[in-house]
Design a protein around this motif. Structure first.
Motif, mmCIF file in Angstrom:
data_model
loop_
_atom_site.group_PDB
_atom_site.id
_atom_site.type_symbol
_atom_site.label_atom_id
_atom_site.label_comp_id
_atom_site.label_asym_id
_atom_site.label_seq_id
_atom_site.Cartn_x
_atom_site.Cartn_y
_atom_site.Cartn_z
ATOM 1 N N SER A 10 11.491 -16.792 12.303
ATOM 2 C CA SER A 10 12.080 -17.539 13.465
ATOM 3 C C SER A 10 11.390 -16.987 14.997
ATOM 4 O O SER A 10 11.229 -17.768 15.869
ATOM 5 C CB SER A 10 13.584 -17.317 13.862
ATOM 6 O OG SER A 10 14.305 -17.832 12.646
ATOM 7 N N ILE A 16 16.646 -18.518 18.378
ATOM 8 C CA ILE A 16 16.396 -19.071 17.052
ATOM 9 C C ILE A 16 16.788 -18.558 16.101
ATOM 10 O O ILE A 16 16.465 -17.271 15.747
ATOM 11 C CB ILE A 16 14.932 -19.472 17.054
ATOM 12 C CG1 ILE A 16 14.305 -19.818 18.398
ATOM 13 C CG2 ILE A 16 14.366 -20.172 16.141
ATOM 14 C CD1 ILE A 16 12.647 -19.874 18.609
ATOM 15 N N SER A 17 17.485 -18.830 14.932
ATOM 16 C CA SER A 17 17.941 -18.542 13.895
ATOM 17 C C SER A 17 18.074 -19.477 12.716
ATOM 18 O O SER A 17 18.975 -20.589 13.119
ATOM 19 C CB SER A 17 19.107 -17.632 13.949
ATOM 20 O OG SER A 17 19.612 -17.154 12.824
ATOM 21 N N GLY A 48 21.692 -18.267 11.399
ATOM 22 C CA GLY A 48 22.664 -18.240 12.375
ATOM 23 C C GLY A 48 23.538 -17.082 12.476
ATOM 24 O O GLY A 48 24.380 -16.981 13.082
ATOM 25 N N ALA A 106 12.341 -16.281 1.556
ATOM 26 C CA ALA A 106 11.277 -16.556 2.395
ATOM 27 C C ALA A 106 11.530 -17.693 3.281
ATOM 28 O O ALA A 106 11.552 -18.788 2.371
ATOM 29 C CB ALA A 106 9.957 -16.318 1.743
#
Ligand code: F6R
Length: 613
Positions: A308, A351-352, A355, A404
Motif C-alpha cells: 500500500s 491506504i490499506s 483496513g 501477497a
C-alpha cells in the motif's frame, strides 16, 4: 494476524468453525485450535500447524458434537508456534476458554502478579495471562463472567478481539474488541463471530461490526452490546455486500493467481459509477463533503505500509504532476514515532487493503490529534481504518485472500489516479482538454490489463530460467520506480529469493557492484519521459554481463537488441503505466514461487492483516 471464529446456534459448531478458520488462515497459520462445550465438558483441541493438521488431530475424537464453540488460527507474537501456545486457552480452573487476536502490552506485569498469587502458566502467551486475569477478577469479585471481562478490560493495555466460553453457560458467548477486528453475523437464532466477514457470508448477510471498547454478550439466542462503561448500545445491522464465489478459488490453483487474473474486473469495478469519460464525469462520493479541504490543502501526506505504501509512492507522482500540490509519502510505522509536523491544512490519505494495519491506524490517530483531515483508501468494507478516517473511498477490489497483495495494489492506484485527476481539475492545474484525455486513458486501462495478462505463458518460461537465482534486482524510473519496489517485494515475500528494487539511476551509486553474469535484473523500461535514461542504465548492466529481463512498451525495438528477454505490454499514458507494468512482475514472482515449491498463498512468517506494531 490471528483469525478468530465462534459459533452458537442450531448447527453443529465444529464444521462451521473449521470452515471459518480455513477462510481466515490468511491471517496466520502457525497453529490452530477449537474449544467445544457438550456433555463431555468444555474441551480444547489445538495443534501446531495449519487447520488441516488440527482436523487430522481430532478426526477420531467422539466428543465433538456441540452447538457452541470457538476457534483460532494463530500468527505467533508471544511464544514460538507450538501446541501449548496455540489457542484457545483455558483459565486455570478450566471453567473458561478464550480466543484472542491482538497483543497485550502489560501482560508481564499482570503475569507476575498472577504468579505471586499462585497461578501457573502452560504457555508463553499474553493471551493465557489475559484469561487468567479475567478469572482472577471473577473469583475475587464474586461476579458474572461478563462483569469480570468488563472490569478486566479497564486494566488491559493493548489490542484485542476476544471471545470467551463458560463451562456453566452452554448457550453464551462473550466477545469484546479494541484495536483488532470483530464481526458478528446475525442469523436466525444463531450467531457467528469472526475476524472478518469471510467465515460468515455463507450463512447470513446481516452483520454487526463491534466497535472498540464494546462487549457483546450472546445468550439464549439474543445479542446484547454494552460499552466497557456498562452502557447499552443498539447494534446497527449492516448488509454484507460480498459473494461467496469471491472468497473461493474458483478453479484456480492459488488465490494469488486468481487475484492476479481478476484485475481487469477489479479495476473496472473500482471505476464503475465513478468515472465516465464521455460525460466527462468523475465522482468519488467519499470526497464530496471534503472536496473543499482537499482542494485547499497545503500538502498531502500519504501514509501506509508495504504494498500500500508503494501505491502511495505512485500517487505522489500523480498528485504532484496533475494537481501541483506537495506530497509526502510516509511509512506509517516511522511517521507515528517521529513527531512529524502536521497541521489542520494537511490532507492525510491512509491506504490499506485490510483496513486493520496497526501502524497505519496509529498514524491516523496521530494525524487526527493534530487536526488534519484523514481520508481512507481501503478495500475491506467496515474495517477499522475505514471507520477511523473522516471520509474515504473503497477500492472495491473484492476480498483479497492471497497473502501477497496484487489486485488491491492496482485498485488502490485506480482510486488515487481518480483523486489526482479530480484535484488537478478542481485546482485548475489540469486544463479541461487534458483532463478529458486522461479520463479516457484511465477508462481504457482494464482492457489493456486484460491484454497484458495474456503474457502469462511467456513469463512462466522466463520464470523457469531464473527460478534458482539467489538475488534479483528490479529497476525503474519515474512512475515505474515504485513498480520496481513492488516487483522486488512480491518476489521476496513468496519465493524467498533476495530482491532489491531501486530507481534505475541509483544503480551506479552502489548496487551496480552486485552485477555479474549470475544476476537477473528486471528493468521496467516503458516508453515514457525517462525511457532514454533507462536504456542507458540497461547498457550499463549489459556491459557487466547481467541478465536483463525488460518490461517494455509493445513494438519497442531498442531494448529488444540489448535484453535477454523482453515482455511487451500495451502502450498507456505514463501516469497509468504502473497499473499494467506491475502485472508481469506479479506473474513472474508467482511462477518462480510455484516452481520453487513455496506456499504461494501463505508464505512463511507472514500474515495478511498486520494488526501488531
Ligand atoms: C505485500 C503485502 C503487505 C501489505 C502491508 C499493508 O504483498 O501484502 O506488504 O501491503 O502489510 O497491509 P494493508 O494494505 O492491509 O494495510
Amino acid at each position: 494476524m490471528c483469525g478468530i471464529v465462534a459459533y452458537v446456534g442450531k448447527q453443529e459448531a465444529l464444521p462451521v468453525i473449521i470452515k471459518g478458520l480455513k477462510r481466515l488462515e490468511y491471517r496466520g497459520y502457525d497453529s490452530a485450535g477449537v474449544a467445544l462445550l457438550n456433555d463431555a465438558g468444555l474441551n480444547v483441541y489445538k495443534k501446531k500447524g495449519k487447520v488441516s493438521e488440527l482436523e487430522n488431530f481430532i478426526e477420531s475424537n467422539p466428543n465433538l458434537h456441540s452447538h457452541i464453540g470457538i476457534g483460532h488460527t494463530r500468527w505467533a507474537t508471544h511464544g514460538e508456534p507450538n501446541d501449548a501456545n496455540a489457542h484457545p486457552h483455558y483459565s486455570a480452573s478450566e471453567n473458561f476458554a478464550m480466543i484472542h487476536n491482538g497483543i497485550i502490552e502489560n501482560y508481564e506485569v499482570l503475569k507476575t502478579d498472577l504468579i505471586n498469587k499462585g497461578y501457573t502458566f502452560h504457555s508463553d502467551t499474553d493471551s493465557e495471562v489475559f484469561i487468567n486475569f479475567i478469572e482472577d477478577i471473577y473469583q475475587n469479585n464474586n461476579c458474572s463472567l461478563e462483569e469480570a471481562v468488563r472490569l478486566a478490560l479497564h486494566k488491559i493495555v493493548g489490542a484485542y478481539a476476544i471471545v470467551l466460553m463458560n463451562k456453566e453457560e452452554p448457550d453464551t458467548l462473550i466477545a469484546a474488541r479494541k484495536g483488532s477486528p470483530l464481526v458478528i453475523g446475525v442469523g436466525e437464532d444463531e450467531f457467528f463471530l469472526a475476524s472478518d466477514a469471510t467465515p460468515i457470508v455463507e450463512y447470513t448477510n446481516q452483520v454487526v461490526y463491534l466497535d472498540d471498547y464494546e462487549i457483546a454478550v450472546i445468550r439464549d439466542a439474543k445479542l446484547q452490546i454494552k460499552t466497557i462503561e456498562n452502557v447499552e448500545t443498539h447494534p446497527y445491522i449492516n448488509k454484507l455486500d460480498m459473494e461467496l464465489e469471491a472468497i473461493e478459488k474458483g478453479g484456480y490453483e492459488h488465490f494469488m493467481l486468481k487475484e492476479i487474473n481478476e484485475q481487469p474486473r477489479s479495476i473496472a469495478d473500482c471505476m464503475r459509477g465513478r468515472l465516465d469519460s464521455r460525460a466527462g464525469r468523475l465522482i468519488l462520493g467519499g470526497l464530496r463533503d471534503y472536496m473543499n479541504k482537499f482542494q485547499n490543502a497545503d500538502r498531502i501526506i500519504i501514509t501506509a505500509c508495504g504494498t500500500s505504501w508503494h501505491a502511495g509512492l505512485v500517487a505522489e507522482y500523480l498528485f504532484e504532476e496533475f494537481a501541483r500540490v506537495p506530497v509526502e509519502v510516509e511509512y506509517a510505522s516511522e511517521f507515528r514515532y517521529r513527531n512529524p509536523v502536521i497541521n489542520s491544512r494537511d490532507f492525510v490519505i491512509a491506504i490499506s487493503q485490510s483496513g486493520e494495519t496497526a501502524d497505519t491506524l496509529a498514524a491516523i490517530e496521530l494525524a487526527k490529534q493534530k487536526g488534519a483531515t484523514i481520508f481512507g483508501v481501503c478495500n475491506v468494507v467496515g474495517s477499522s481504518i475505514a471507520r477511523a478516517t473522516h471520509a474515504g473511498s473503497y477500492t472495491h477490489a473484492g476480498p483479497e485472500i492471497g497473502v501477497a497483495s496484487t489486485k488491491a495494489f492496482t485498485a488502490q492506484i485506480s482510486v488515487l489516479s481518480m483523486m489526482a485527476l479530480m484535484l488537478g481539475y478542481q485546482r485548475g492545474t489540469l486544463p479541461e482538454s487534458k483532463y478529458m484525455e486522461l479520463l479516457s486513458e484511465l477508462e481504457a486501462i482494464p482492457a489493456k490489463v486484460e491484454k497484458a495478462l495474456k503474457l502469462n505463458e511467456q513469463i512462466e518460461r522466463i520464470a523457469a530460467q531464473y527460478k534458482d537465482a539467489r538475488n534479483f534486482l528490479y529497476l525503474g524510473r519515474g512512475y515505474n520506480f515504485p513498480v520496481a519496489l513492488e516487483g522486488a517485494l512480491k518476489l521476496k515475500e513468496i519465493s524467498y529469493i533476495h530482491a532489491e528494487g531501486y530507481p534505475a539511476a541509483e544503480m551506479k551509486h552502489g548496487p551496480i557492484a552486485l552485477i555479474d553474469e549470475e544476476m537477473p535484473v528486471v528493468f521496467i523500461a516503458t516508453q515514457d519521459s525517462s525511457y532514454e535514461k533507462v536504456v542507458s542504465n540497461i547498457q550499463e548492466v549489459k556491459a557487466r554481463k547481467g541478465k536483463i529481463i525488460a518490461v517494455v512498451t509493445e513494438g519497442d525495438q531498442t531494448v529488444r537488441k540489448m535484453a535477454d528477454h523482453v515482455i511487451e505490454i500495451p502502450r498507456a499514458h505514463e501516469a497509468f503505466v504502473p497499473l499494467i507494468s506491475v502485472l508481469p512482475l506479479q506473474q513472474l514472482s508467482y511462477h518462480i514461487a510455484v516452481m520453487r515449491g513455496c506456499n504461494v498463498d501463505q508464505p512463511r512468517n507472514l500474515a495478511k492483516s498486520v494488526t501488531v506494531e
